[in-house]
Design a protein around this motif. Structure first.
Motif, mmCIF file in Angstrom:
data_model
loop_
_atom_site.group_PDB
_atom_site.id
_atom_site.type_symbol
_atom_site.label_atom_id
_atom_site.label_comp_id
_atom_site.label_asym_id
_atom_site.label_seq_id
_atom_site.Cartn_x
_atom_site.Cartn_y
_atom_site.Cartn_z
ATOM 1 N N GLU A 81 38.262 47.811 42.781
ATOM 2 C CA GLU A 81 38.901 49.072 43.169
ATOM 3 C C GLU A 81 40.166 49.318 42.346
ATOM 4 O O GLU A 81 40.379 50.413 41.813
ATOM 5 C CB GLU A 81 39.244 49.046 44.660
ATOM 6 N N ASP A 82 41.016 48.277 42.242
ATOM 7 C CA ASP A 82 42.249 48.422 41.461
ATOM 8 C C ASP A 82 41.953 48.626 39.977
ATOM 9 O O ASP A 82 42.679 49.343 39.284
ATOM 10 C CB ASP A 82 43.136 47.191 41.643
ATOM 11 N N SER A 98 31.312 40.465 38.981
ATOM 12 C CA SER A 98 30.796 41.803 39.285
ATOM 13 C C SER A 98 30.880 42.809 38.146
ATOM 14 O O SER A 98 30.209 43.845 38.193
ATOM 15 C CB SER A 98 31.532 42.366 40.513
ATOM 16 N N ILE A 104 38.090 38.953 38.235
ATOM 17 C CA ILE A 104 37.775 40.173 38.981
ATOM 18 C C ILE A 104 37.292 39.769 40.363
ATOM 19 O O ILE A 104 36.342 39.001 40.503
ATOM 20 C CB ILE A 104 36.696 41.012 38.271
ATOM 21 N N ASN A 105 37.983 40.260 41.378
ATOM 22 C CA ASN A 105 37.700 39.850 42.768
ATOM 23 C C ASN A 105 37.751 38.328 42.902
ATOM 24 O O ASN A 105 36.977 37.730 43.654
ATOM 25 C CB ASN A 105 36.341 40.378 43.226
ATOM 26 N N SER A 118 41.046 43.558 41.745
ATOM 27 C CA SER A 118 39.832 43.939 42.468
ATOM 28 C C SER A 118 39.133 45.024 41.659
ATOM 29 O O SER A 118 39.743 45.673 40.800
ATOM 30 C CB SER A 118 40.192 44.479 43.853
ATOM 31 N N ASP A 148 44.603 38.593 38.455
ATOM 32 C CA ASP A 148 43.358 39.014 39.105
ATOM 33 C C ASP A 148 43.451 40.476 39.505
ATOM 34 O O ASP A 148 44.518 40.968 39.871
ATOM 35 C CB ASP A 148 43.094 38.155 40.347
#
Length: 264
Positions: free
Chosen positions: A116-117, A220, A204-205, A114, A112
């Motif tokens: 941002e990452d 997202s 993702i997230n 985020s 997984d």
């Protein structure tokens, strides 16, 4: 479909026990990322309706929005949401959703990321998988070639346009998947409909990419494909008929064919 290619189609209106053939033109203008979608829908439409011309002018989302706002086109094409000032005078209909999946090698322990990452990863700010919970190994970024709609969508959503530090830029989704499947440290992206079992899709997230999560907005890494109309402007019968066809359920398989998700 070639850019700005004319696609001929016809509209047959049945009513009062008689058929009336209406000939005309439908002009669309805007998003370059929607070229394949508009192309496949227009080509399918032409088989049943050979007397209406549907034209596509690839000027970009903002230019397409301006074109319909100024009544230089019947339908604007946008791969972004309308801004507040635009929404005051324009209506937008989501005709498809561009869902994009991040893929890694099946032996990569990372599951997984985020958003941002993900941005940091593709900008080269994170260059070792260990920083993301993986092995102590260099990140190998795999992307599509410049001009790819999938690349355009990915970089727009992740805010990496012009900043992505790719090791390789490949000319097809198949090449991306093959390269990632054979390189333990590689990471790339692909449209949801093109996903292969030979690679691992990251959440993702914490959300898995599925048609349902893309449609609901829970996933997202996506963007809308919109057809934009000017409020208060009456479309021609031809333009309205084409728009009705595009939004019909019968076009769902065609949308999936070009790698996008039909809206709910």
């Amino acid at each position: 479909m070639q850019v700005a290619r004319l696609v001929k189609s016809a509209l047959v209106v049945m009513g009062m026990g008689a058929s009336v053939v209406m000939a005309g033109a439908v002009t669309t203008d805007g998003s370059t990322s929607m070229e394949k979608l508009v192309g496949v829908l227009s080509e399918a439409y032409t088989k049943a309706h050979p007397d209406v011309r549907v034209t596509y002018n690839p000027t970009g989302s903002s230019a397409g929005i301006s074109a319909v706002r100024e009544e230089r086109a019947d339908i604007g094409l946008s791969s972004r949401h309308l801004k507040d000032d635009e929404a005051k005078v324009l209506d937008a209909k989501t005709v498809a959703i561009d869902g994009i999946v991040v893929v890694v090698n099946k032996n990569n322990p990372v599951k997984d990321l985020s958003m941002e990452d993900l941005g940091k990863l593709f900008r080269g700010e994170v260059d070792n998988w260990k920083a993301l919970g993986g092995k102590d190994a260099p990140v190998v970024l795999i992307g599509r070639e410049a001009g790819s709609g999938t690349r355009d969508g990915f970089e727009e959503v992740t805010r990496t346009k012009g900043k992505a530090a790719y090791r390789q830029e490949l000319t097809s989704t198949g090449d991306v998947l093959t390269t990632v499947s054979t390189n333990a440290n590689a990471v790339g992206y692909a449209s949801l409909s093109s996903l292969s079992k030979k690679v691992k899709a990251l959440t993702i997230n914490g959300v898995e990419a599925t048609e349902a999560t893309v449609q609901s907005g829970k996933y997202s890494l996506q963007r809308p494909f919109l057809m934009v109309l000017k409020k208060g402007r009456t479309l021609s019968n031809d333009a309205q008929a084409f728009l009705t066809y595009v939004n019909s359920r019968e076009t769902a398989p065609l949308k999936r064919k070009v790698g996008v998700v039909p809206p709910q």
